[in-house]
Structures are given as C-alpha cells and as structure tokens.
Motif scaffolding. Structure first.
Motif, mmCIF file in Angstrom:
data_model
loop_
_atom_site.group_PDB
_atom_site.id
_atom_site.type_symbol
_atom_site.label_atom_id
_atom_site.label_comp_id
_atom_site.label_asym_id
_atom_site.label_seq_id
_atom_site.Cartn_x
_atom_site.Cartn_y
_atom_site.Cartn_z
ATOM 1 N N ALA A 169 -7.765 3.670 -2.184
ATOM 2 C CA ALA A 169 -6.873 4.196 -2.816
ATOM 3 C C ALA A 169 -6.901 4.013 -4.345
ATOM 4 O O ALA A 169 -6.656 5.007 -5.081
ATOM 5 N N ASN A 173 0.827 -0.907 -0.007
ATOM 6 C CA ASN A 173 0.056 -0.057 -0.057
ATOM 7 C C ASN A 173 0.844 1.208 0.026
ATOM 8 O O ASN A 173 0.622 2.165 -0.774
ATOM 9 N N ARG A 174 1.721 1.139 0.731
ATOM 10 C CA ARG A 174 2.640 2.594 1.011
ATOM 11 C C ARG A 174 3.489 2.488 -0.327
ATOM 12 O O ARG A 174 3.695 3.710 -0.875
ATOM 13 N N GLN A 208 -5.953 -3.525 5.841
ATOM 14 C CA GLN A 208 -5.211 -3.022 4.724
ATOM 15 C C GLN A 208 -5.735 -3.168 3.188
ATOM 16 O O GLN A 208 -5.438 -2.446 2.479
ATOM 17 N N LEU A 233 -6.456 -0.291 0.652
ATOM 18 C CA LEU A 233 -6.131 -0.516 -0.876
ATOM 19 C C LEU A 233 -7.072 -0.012 -1.741
ATOM 20 O O LEU A 233 -6.925 0.643 -2.858
#
Length: 238
Positions: free
Chosen positions: A144, A102-103, A137, A141
């Motif tokens: 995003a 994700n980062r 998470q 995701l």
C-alpha cells in the motif's frame, strides 16, 4: 507453529490471565502526546523528510508533547549529525494492531516523506497475532505504501517486553518471548526482501529511568536514547 511457546502458554494460562488482568488494572493509562505531530529542524526547504507510523510509540505515549517523541527526537539527532534541514511527521494510535493500522492508513492522508519508519509489535504481541498473519499484514502495508514511498519500509525492532517493569513474572518473560518471535518476522522479511524492508534495532533499555511512569512506554529519555541509536545508522542513505 512454535510448539514450545504455545505449550508454555497453555500450562501457565490461569496465572497469565490473572496477571494480565491485574496489570491492566494497576498500570497507569498514559495519554497520547499532544501538540503538533510534525515539525522540522533547520531552516528552509527540508533536505530529508521522516515519517513515523505505528502504535503508542508513534503516538508519543510516555511524553507530554510530540516534540519529545520518537519522530521529533530522531529528526533532531539527524539534523545535529548532518547539519541538514530535517522534517518530521508522526502518526500513531495507542493500542492499535497492525491489521487495524493498515485499515486506518487507507483513509488517512499522510505527508510526503523520504523514509517511513514503522513502530509496531507490542499490541500484536499481547494480542497473540499469529506470525503468518503478522507477516501477511506487513506485506500488505508495504504494498500500500510503495507507490508513494518507494524507499524500503524501516521496521523498528519490537520492544523487549521482558524488560517492561509494569509486567509481573512470568507474564513478562512470556511476552518477551512472543515479542522476539514477531521481531524474527521483521528480520526474516528484511533479509528476504531488502528492497522492500530494512530492519532497525536499538540496545535494550536496561535503565528503568528510560521508561515512563507506567513502566511500559519510553519516557523522554527513552525516546531520546532510541533516536540516538537509530541516528548512528545509515538512514539518510536509504
């Protein structure tokens, strides 16, 4: 909390630690695939664009070049099935976990795509990522990606780690158990939020020749088999 799993892990902890260290020492470290991570099958403007993101399977570990990997092989299968021009792109990092991905994606330019396939779970299995965190998470995701990729995020089932010949018993069985727990998170999300997630599974690779030389990742035949199973679905209608 999945009490039986954690009790079993605690009871077997010394054995699991020993086997895990030995497996890391003895298992060959295969590189990520080389070559262009994108391409297309067919002529002209693509009718459908496929993007695969994730861990080592998206990175093409187990094959020499990306055109032998999952994204390319799936695009080829879809092209042969429909005779449409199918473009593909893959982005993967060997050894990455979902939170790290994700980062990483926050700073990674990705191409336009009609469908995004997520191939994750092995490193979160071996790293014992809590299921609540894995779920959170996944939701992050999807949030995003949604503005740019509105179609449901395709969740490729967590690999059946109990079949990984590189892992000794009982470590192999325990990792398989944990992988099924994370896979259940996928299935629950797909059921609860079908506009955001779709679950995609494939037959467990019981043939050891489908694995690469490390007994851990798919080989060329393995990626081709996974792609063939996925292409039988309704990917192009998403």
């Amino acid at each position: 909390m999945h009490l039986p799993f954690w009790l079993t892990t605690a009871l077997l902890f010394p054995v699991l630690m020993f086997q895990g260290k030995r497996a890391r020492r003895d298992t060959p470290r295969l590189p990520e695939a080389s070559g262009d991570p994108s391409g297309q099958y067919g002529e002209g403007t693509p009718a459908f664009r496929l993007l695969v993101i994730g861990e080592s399977t998206a990175a093409g570990v187990g094959v020499a070049t990306h055109d032998q990997g999952l994204a390319s092989q799936l695009a080829l299968q879809l092209h042969e099935k429909t005779d449409r021009t199918i473009a593909w792109h893959t982005f993967g990092v060997n050894g990455i976990r979902l939170g790290q991905l994700n980062r990483k994606l926050a700073d990674t330019p990705l191409p336009e795509a009609d469908l995004v396939l997520l191939s994750m779970g092995v490193n979160d299995t071996t790293g014992f990522t809590p299921r609540y965190k894995f779920r959170r998470q996944l939701l992050a995701l999807r949030q995003a990606l949604a503005p740019r990729y509105p179609a449901p995020l395709q969740l490729l089932s967590v690999p059946p780690m109990h079949l990984f010949t590189a892992l000794p018993s009982p470590l192999r069985q325990l990792m398989g158990w944990r992988a099924r727990q994370l896979d259940a998170v996928y299935r629950q999300l797909a059921k609860q939020a079908p506009k955001d997630f779709t679950y995609r599974s494939y037959p467990a690779p019981t043939d050891p020749t489908l694995l690469a030389s490390d007994g851990y990742h798919p080989g060329e035949k393995g990626y081709r088999a996974i792609a063939a199973a996925l292409a039988k679905g309704d990917l192009l209608t998403e």
